[in-house]
Design a protein around this motif. Structure first.
Motif: not given
Length: 84
Positions: A41-43, A72-73
């Motif tokens: 994950v990214e911020q 996620s996504g």
């Protein structure tokens, strides 16, 4: 009404079972469900999901079947375990 289950007025209402030291004790214990693979994950990204706990009626003892669904996504994941 002792020994009877009370039906909630709003079935969507959250139930909180805390194991915090300042909360009353419950018959629930702390659990850890390890994820098979890390999630990148990214911020700013969100991880959404649900946890379902159901009694495991097939074996003796206080077993609980745990189903963790999360995404996620555009990727979805499911993890299942039995707490003995």
């Amino acid at each position: 009404m002792s020994g009877q289950k009370r039906k909630r007025d709003d079935p969507i209402e959250a139930i909180v079972l805390s194991t915090a030291p300042d909360k009353p004790p419950t018959h629930w214990e702390q659990m850890v469900v390890y994820l098979n693979n890390p999630i990148d994950v990214e911020q700013g990204h969100q991880i959404e999901g649900s946890v379902t706990l159901t009694p495991n009626q097939e074996e003796d003892g206080p077993n609980v079947h745990i189903r963790l669904e999360y995404k996620s996504g555009h990727r979805s994941f499911v993890r299942e375990a039995v707490m003995r």
